[in-house]
Design a protein around this motif. Structure first.
Motif, short mmCIF file in Angstrom:
data_model
loop_
_atom_site.label_atom_id
_atom_site.label_comp_id
_atom_site.label_asym_id
_atom_site.label_seq_id
_atom_site.Cartn_x
_atom_site.Cartn_y
_atom_site.Cartn_z
N LEU A 140 -10.07 -87.40 -38.15
CA LEU A 140 -10.11 -88.45 -39.01
C LEU A 140 -11.26 -88.09 -40.18
N TYR A 141 -12.38 -87.52 -39.91
CA TYR A 141 -13.23 -87.15 -40.89
C TYR A 141 -12.49 -86.25 -41.98
N VAL A 142 -11.75 -85.25 -41.41
CA VAL A 142 -11.00 -84.65 -42.33
C VAL A 142 -10.36 -85.11 -43.29
N ALA A 143 -9.46 -86.25 -42.52
CA ALA A 143 -8.37 -87.02 -43.39
C ALA A 143 -9.23 -87.89 -44.55
N PHE A 144 -10.46 -88.38 -44.17
CA PHE A 144 -11.23 -89.20 -44.93
C PHE A 144 -11.54 -88.38 -46.63
N TYR A 145 -11.76 -87.07 -46.51
CA TYR A 145 -11.97 -86.30 -47.64
C TYR A 145 -11.02 -85.51 -48.10
N TYR A 146 -10.23 -85.04 -47.37
CA TYR A 146 -9.22 -83.93 -47.74
C TYR A 146 -8.19 -84.36 -48.51
N ASN A 147 -7.54 -85.77 -48.47
CA ASN A 147 -6.57 -86.26 -49.08
C ASN A 147 -6.99 -86.73 -50.29
N THR A 148 -8.31 -86.94 -50.52
CA THR A 148 -8.80 -87.19 -51.91
C THR A 148 -8.56 -86.14 -52.92
N ILE A 149 -8.80 -84.68 -52.49
CA ILE A 149 -8.45 -83.58 -53.32
C ILE A 149 -7.09 -83.88 -53.68
N MET A 150 -6.30 -83.95 -52.88
CA MET A 150 -4.78 -84.15 -53.37
C MET A 150 -4.71 -85.27 -54.24
N ALA A 151 -5.25 -86.29 -54.26
CA ALA A 151 -5.26 -87.45 -55.34
C ALA A 151 -5.83 -86.93 -56.51
N TRP A 152 -6.94 -85.95 -56.51
CA TRP A 152 -7.16 -85.44 -57.73
C TRP A 152 -6.09 -84.65 -58.19
N ALA A 153 -5.36 -83.77 -57.77
CA ALA A 153 -4.45 -83.00 -58.09
C ALA A 153 -3.22 -83.79 -58.52
N LEU A 154 -2.98 -84.99 -58.09
CA LEU A 154 -1.91 -85.86 -58.55
C LEU A 154 -2.19 -86.27 -59.66
N TYR A 156 -4.06 -84.78 -61.73
CA TYR A 156 -3.74 -83.80 -62.96
C TYR A 156 -2.21 -83.69 -63.25
N LEU A 157 -1.56 -83.89 -62.10
CA LEU A 157 -0.11 -83.77 -62.34
C LEU A 157 0.50 -84.61 -63.01
N LEU A 158 0.18 -85.82 -63.09
CA LEU A 158 0.57 -87.08 -63.99
C LEU A 158 0.07 -86.77 -65.20
N PHE A 394 3.43 -74.79 -66.33
CA PHE A 394 2.57 -73.94 -65.47
C PHE A 394 1.37 -75.07 -64.73
N ALA A 395 1.26 -75.98 -65.59
CA ALA A 395 0.30 -76.91 -65.04
C ALA A 395 1.04 -77.64 -64.17
N ILE A 396 2.39 -78.23 -64.54
CA ILE A 396 3.37 -78.95 -63.55
C ILE A 396 3.28 -78.32 -62.26
N ILE A 397 3.93 -77.16 -62.20
CA ILE A 397 4.23 -76.41 -60.84
C ILE A 397 2.90 -76.11 -60.14
N PHE A 398 1.75 -75.94 -60.78
CA PHE A 398 0.54 -75.49 -60.20
C PHE A 398 -0.08 -76.85 -59.45
N PHE A 399 -0.13 -77.75 -59.97
CA PHE A 399 -0.72 -78.89 -59.10
C PHE A 399 0.26 -79.46 -58.20
N LEU A 400 1.27 -79.35 -58.37
CA LEU A 400 2.39 -79.69 -57.44
C LEU A 400 2.43 -78.85 -56.26
N MET A 401 2.15 -77.59 -56.51
CA MET A 401 1.69 -76.69 -55.42
C MET A 401 0.57 -77.02 -54.82
N ILE A 402 -0.54 -77.41 -55.34
CA ILE A 402 -1.90 -77.75 -54.52
C ILE A 402 -1.49 -79.24 -53.60
N ILE A 403 -0.78 -79.88 -54.31
CA ILE A 403 -0.23 -81.20 -53.65
C ILE A 403 0.55 -80.83 -52.10
N MET A 404 1.49 -79.91 -52.49
CA MET A 404 2.29 -79.64 -51.10
C MET A 404 1.26 -78.79 -50.26
N LEU A 405 0.51 -77.91 -50.56
CA LEU A 405 -0.35 -77.37 -49.69
C LEU A 405 -1.24 -78.37 -48.70
#
Length: 549
Positions: A140-154, A156-158, A394-405
């Motif tokens: 649960l602690y991991v879920a509290f902060y790890y998904n926020t990094i994906m929100a940052w990547a999203l 950037y993607l947008l 390259f920006a689109i595919i890179f940040f899409l990759m970060i989200i997928m990971l």
């Protein structure tokens, strides 16, 4: 007897022998029985345990879980920091003698007992059942902060769907007078110690907005843009895992394979950039003297441990949906090898670009590669992409990759919790899986709100430093003790002897945050001694009689 039977489980013992063996190791005490992989409830209902649709669904799910954001930024940084090519020696030794055996142990345990990380302890050592609850809290602690990094990547993607990337210029509303584009093509730019790049200001002042928060004592308001991004991330997560491994096993065919396609594209592009060779040399140049330092060996152990990911309950959960005779030994070797090779490949992807940045800035590679963690992706790599031809693509595919990971790891982490709770409370939750998953996702979203504030980056760093590392190592150590009944005298050397000096940007974490961090870390594995006391107080007979539990 238990470990011997697991090692030979693929040799074809009949169902009656397996049932008798399970009875010998401890029966169910919550009104359930398991026969031939079917869940027999006390109410007479016979529910077959869900299984993977295909073997590749399982393999891709495990690979997707093990290969995460840490492979992209942490391994390359740790490698060059600890001797470059020389670091591969302790890394491989720690993998062979530490990471892979633990990885295999969890796969074997989960497949043999077909249970999540809580109920499995009824069969192994009931008094250690608190380990399962500790694992769930850590997840649960991991879920509290790890998904926020994906929100940052999203975010950037947008922001990438523009002709000119917003982090490539200094003419935006969030830029300051210190903003300078520092590339070789900008001959009129004078760089000083107070200068900042447009990529840095976009990350800190537009995405994070940390300049609006003085620190952890005053986090500020929630960023509505990041809140919406995180809501979208959790929506994807929910509809990927709500039905179980039947659905998540299909999603990983995209989320686990797409990053490899992007890594290959970025590797080819990076290798053709001017100065790429400088980064590769810096990445792999052996410094054999580093091997004399104990820090290098500890870093190697920590990297392989957190890369493969035992101790989070995920491997137990995934393996529990395998057929009983599945060759989990082969699975452990294949998936752990893929994980290590991916980390090594990511180093080339990152350092070819860092070599290019050093060439363009006319600096040394170590000056460009001084930051680890998300800053390496969201500032340095983003800036490099902005100065490439076809930067938008390259920006689109890179940040899409970060989200997928990140999505793969989130699927896995939450599935570990879901499987554990459904196996522990089948009467209450088995028929209500969708609602339970919805409630769990809501809890994770609410728990992540503090990371979406103006000072949310400080909270992410706090969770990253204290909530997982020492707690997970403690949990795995106790897990090994409970399974093998053997404890090495020097196993505790990986623990932190002193509080780490935590710093993010220009903010130095005050002393009271160390106390807060240790409270967060202890709050998970405190479940282990707490459940021991509960078990002993509720066990029948005298204390001497229940010592053998």
């Amino acid at each position: 007897m238990m470990m011997t039977s697991m090692l030979t489980m693929d040799k074809g013992e009949n169902e009656g022998e397996r049932d008798k063996e399970r009875e010998d190791m401890g029966g169910e005490d919550d009104g359930t029985q398991r026969e031939n992989g079917r869940l027999m409830l006390a109410d007479g209902l016979d529910r077959p345990r869900e299984t993977w649709s295909k073997k590749m669904d399982f393999l891709l799910s495990v690979i997707g879980y093990a290969v995460d954001l840490g492979n992209v930024w942490r391994f390359p940084y740790i490698c060059y920091q600890n001797g470059g090519g020389a670091f591969l020696l302790p890394y491989l030794l720690m993998a062979v003698f530490g990471g892979v055996p633990l990885f295999y142990m969890e796969l074997a345990l989960g497949q043999f007992h077909r249970s999540g990380c809580i109920s499995i302890w009824k069969h192994i050592c009931p008094i250690f059942k608190g380990i399962g609850f500790a694992i769930c809290i850590i997840a649960l602690y991991v879920a509290f902060y790890y998904n926020t990094i994906m929100a940052w990547a999203l975010y950037y993607l947008l922001s990438s769907f523009r002709p000119t990337l917003p982090w490539s210029t200094c003419t935006n509303p969030w830029n300051t007078a210190n903003c300078n584009r520092y590339m070789s093509s900008d001959h009129n730019v004078s760089w000083s110690n107070t200068s900042t790049s447009p990529a840095e200001e976009f990350y800190t002042r537009q995405v994070l907005q940390v300049h609006l928060s003085p620190g952890l004592h005053e986090l500020g308001s929630i960023s509505w843009q990041l809140a919406l991004c995180l809501l979208f991330i959790f929506t994807i997560v929910y509809f990927s895992i709500w039905k179980g491994v039947k659905t998540s096993g299909k999603v990983v065919w995209v989320t686990a394979t797409f990053p490899y396609l992007v890594l290959l594209i970025l590797l080819i592009r990076g290798a053709t950039l001017p100065g790429a060779w400088r980064g590769v040399v810096f990445y792999l140049k052996p410094d054999w003297e580093k091997l004399l330092s104990t820090t290098v060996w500890i870093d190697a152990a920590a990297q392989i441990f957190f890369s493969l990911g035992p101790g989070f309950g995920v491997l137990l959960a995934f393996a529990s949906y395998n057929p009983f005779h599945n060759n989990c030994y082969k699975d452990a070797l294949v998936t752990s090898s893929v994980n290590c090779l991916t980390s090594f490949l990511s180093g080339f992807v990152i350092f070819t670009v860092l070599g290019y940045m050093a060439e363009m800035r006319q600096q040394n590679v170590d000056a460009v590669a001084k930051d680890a963690g998300p800053s390496l992706l969201f500032i340095i790599y983003a800036e490099a992409i902005a100065n490439m031809p076809a930067a938008t693509f390259f920006a689109i595919i890179f940040f899409l990759m970060i989200i997928m990971l990140g999505l793969d790891s989130t699927f896995a982490g939450l599935e570990g919790v879901i499987t554990a709770m459904l196996d522990e409370f089948p009467h209450l939750l088995v028929k209500r899986r969708e609602w339970f998953v919805f409630g769990l996702v809501c809890v994770c979203y609410l728990g992540a709100l503090s990371t979406l504030t103006y000072g949310g980056a400080y909270v992410v760093k706090l969770f990253e430093e204290y909530a997982t590392g020492p707690a997970v190592i403690t949990v795995v150590l106790l897990e090994v003790i409970a399974v093998s009944w053997f404890y090495g005298d020097d196993k505790n050397t990986v623990f932190l002897a002193f509080p780490p000096e935590v710093r993010l940007f220009e903010y130095q974490y005050p002393p009271w945050t160390t106390v807060l961090g240790y409270c967060i870390g202890v709050s998970s594995f405190i479940c282990v001694p707490a459940y021991m006391v509960y078990y002993l107080l509720n066990a029948k007979g005298t204390f001497k009689q229940v010592q053998n539990f």
